[in-house]
Design a protein around this motif. Structure first.
Motif, mmCIF file in Angstrom:
data_model
loop_
_atom_site.group_PDB
_atom_site.id
_atom_site.type_symbol
_atom_site.label_atom_id
_atom_site.label_comp_id
_atom_site.label_asym_id
_atom_site.label_seq_id
_atom_site.Cartn_x
_atom_site.Cartn_y
_atom_site.Cartn_z
ATOM 1 N N GLU A 91 11.538 -1.039 -5.406
ATOM 2 C CA GLU A 91 12.151 -2.029 -6.294
ATOM 3 C C GLU A 91 13.582 -1.629 -6.646
ATOM 4 O OE1 GLU A 91 8.690 -4.378 -8.762
ATOM 5 O OE2 GLU A 91 9.438 -2.486 -9.599
ATOM 6 N N GLN A 92 13.769 -0.365 -6.980
ATOM 7 C CA GLN A 92 15.110 0.114 -7.315
ATOM 8 C C GLN A 92 16.037 0.072 -6.101
ATOM 9 O OE1 GLN A 92 13.835 3.951 -8.669
ATOM 10 N NE2 GLN A 92 13.724 3.348 -10.835
ATOM 11 N N THR B 246 12.331 4.157 -6.070
ATOM 12 C CA THR B 246 11.240 3.272 -5.663
ATOM 13 C C THR B 246 11.802 2.111 -4.842
ATOM 14 O OG1 THR B 246 11.390 1.808 -7.597
ATOM 15 C CG2 THR B 246 10.037 3.828 -7.819
ATOM 16 N N PHE C 109 3.635 1.629 -2.484
ATOM 17 C CA PHE C 109 4.452 2.845 -2.419
ATOM 18 C C PHE C 109 3.986 3.874 -3.460
ATOM 19 C CE2 PHE C 109 7.985 5.140 -4.414
ATOM 20 C CZ PHE C 109 8.480 5.868 -3.345
ATOM 21 N N LEU C 110 3.801 3.447 -4.706
ATOM 22 C CA LEU C 110 3.398 4.371 -5.770
ATOM 23 C C LEU C 110 2.028 4.976 -5.477
ATOM 24 C CD1 LEU C 110 4.614 2.330 -8.885
ATOM 25 C CD2 LEU C 110 5.699 4.347 -7.863
ATOM 26 N N CYS D 247 12.196 4.652 1.312
ATOM 27 C CA CYS D 247 11.857 5.332 0.060
ATOM 28 C C CYS D 247 10.745 6.367 0.228
ATOM 29 C CB CYS D 247 11.440 4.310 -1.002
ATOM 30 S SG CYS D 247 12.794 3.251 -1.560
ATOM 31 N N ASN E 216 6.073 -2.189 -3.792
ATOM 32 C CA ASN E 216 6.303 -1.110 -4.755
ATOM 33 C C ASN E 216 4.986 -0.501 -5.233
ATOM 34 O OD1 ASN E 216 8.767 0.024 -6.244
ATOM 35 N ND2 ASN E 216 7.301 -0.230 -7.895
ATOM 36 N N GLN E 217 3.985 -1.352 -5.495
ATOM 37 C CA GLN E 217 2.667 -0.868 -5.917
ATOM 38 C C GLN E 217 2.037 0.003 -4.838
ATOM 39 O OE1 GLN E 217 0.458 -4.400 -6.867
ATOM 40 N NE2 GLN E 217 1.654 -4.868 -8.703
#
Length: 358
Positions: A5-6, A3, A34-35, A78, A31-32
């Motif tokens: 964040e990672q 992700t 992306f998910l 990502c 990140n949100q």
């Protein structure tokens, strides 16, 4: 699957980034998104006739050198391969105008070209979203409206809050609906803190020479020799073909080119010329950068474009100038854009420390 964040944690540890709450908050927003995008893509791959549900994008804005481009690039890297486009805003608009020109006779060419992008990409990442051209301003509302209608997620970086886009521009009232679209289809996220990370380098003296005197000229010759192994003489001047026309170079050796500011920024050069230069050379030396103001707006804007393109293409830029970098612009009209230019030049100078021959 990693992700954003990672990924950002890995990048921060590798580069020794200082812990920054504003960046953590911004990467959390990305990140949100992306998910949600990945979830959408999985649904589409499982069900052939499933439709894409619109995922709100992110409009990431703040001062220069705050890490906006880095965060967007982490997000882009990502994403599943092939589903996204990452490009500088000016290059994207160039391609849009070219496609519109190619489809002049078609009914609703703006919708047609937007549909072409939407069929190919689910996410479009645009670096340095800045509207200064009236031709861009007049089509952006219709173009963005169609992209959002087709479910495209837009991620942008900008130094300007949405409400200030194209501020003071001609016929700005026709651009206001585009601002409303951005605010309704994107999460407006500010990334700001006290430090411009690009300034935290002591390498400026390696590749920025001032004032314009014999010592600066000696420094330019030395760094050209250091990078190419070639001693520059007046006999090296030659005309090279750029965008099907002659351009005078002070010296060309391997993948390094030395040009006068007057040649690159005071003559009728444009983005296409700078893109071809950036594709041809890994190092550009620009001699004789003067103090700029609103009376030299054309040359100033070309210099901004040149720096942007060199930065985006990772071209090493070496300058000799009339005054120090912070005093190069005394105008008002392009003050915001020139602050970004100064910040980018600072960062680019550190690239010169990689003194590999070209």
């Amino acid at each position: 699957m990693i992700t954003p964040e990672q990924k950002f944690q890995q990048v921060a540890q590798h580069n020794g980034f200082a812990d920054n709450p504003a960046q953590h908050q911004a990467i959390g927003v990305l990140n949100q998104v992306f998910l949600s995008v990945v979830k959408n893509l999985k649904k589409k791959s499982c069900f052939l006739f499933a439709r894409y549900f619109a995922v709100k994008g992110v409009y990431l804005w703040g001062g220069v050198g705050r890490g906006k481009t880095c965060l967007m690039d982490v997000f882009y890297q990502c994403l599943p391969e092939g589903c996204a486009l990452r490009v500088h805003f000016y290059q994207w608009m160039q391609s849009v105008h070219q496609l519109l020109e190619n489809n002049i006779g078609r009914k609703n060419p703006v919708d047609y070209v937007a549909d072409q992008f939407a069929r190919k990409y689910r996410v479009i990442c645009l670096d340095e979203f800045l509207v200064s051209d009236i031709t861009d301003a007049m089509i952006l509302y219709r173009f963005l409206r169609r992209l959002f209608y087709r479910g495209v997620t837009l991620i942008t970086t900008s130094n300007t809050p949405p409400d200030d886009l194209y501020k003071g521009g001609l016929q700005r009232e026709r651009f206001i609906p585009a601002i409303a679209l951005i605010k309704s289809h994107m999460k407006i996220t500010r990334l700001d803190h006290d430090r411009d990370y690009r300034y935290w380098s002591d390498q400026l003296s390696w590749a920025f020479f001032h004032p314009l005197n014999a010592q600066s000229q000696k420094g330019m010759r030395h760094i050209f020799f250091m990078l190419t192994g070639h001693q520059v003489t007046q006999a090296d001047r030659e005309k090279i073909l750029i965008c099907r026309r002659d351009m005078l170079a002070q010296c060309v050796c391997a993948q390094a080119g030395w040009f006068l500011f007057t040649t690159l920024c005071e003559e009728a050069c444009g983005n296409n010329d700078y893109i071809e230069l950036a594709e041809r050379f890994r190092v550009l030396l620009v001699e004789g950068v003067p103090v700029m103001d609103d009376n030299r707006a054309g040359a100033t804007r070309r210099f901004i474009w040149l720096v942007d393109i060199c930065y985006d293409c990772k071209v090493k830029l070496i300058l000799s100038a009339e005054v120090s970098l912070g005093k190069l612009y005394n105008g008002v009209l392009l003050q915001e854009e020139f602050q970004r230019t100064i910040s980018r030049v600072y960062e680019m100078q550190s690239w010169i420390m990689n003194k590999k021959p070209v």
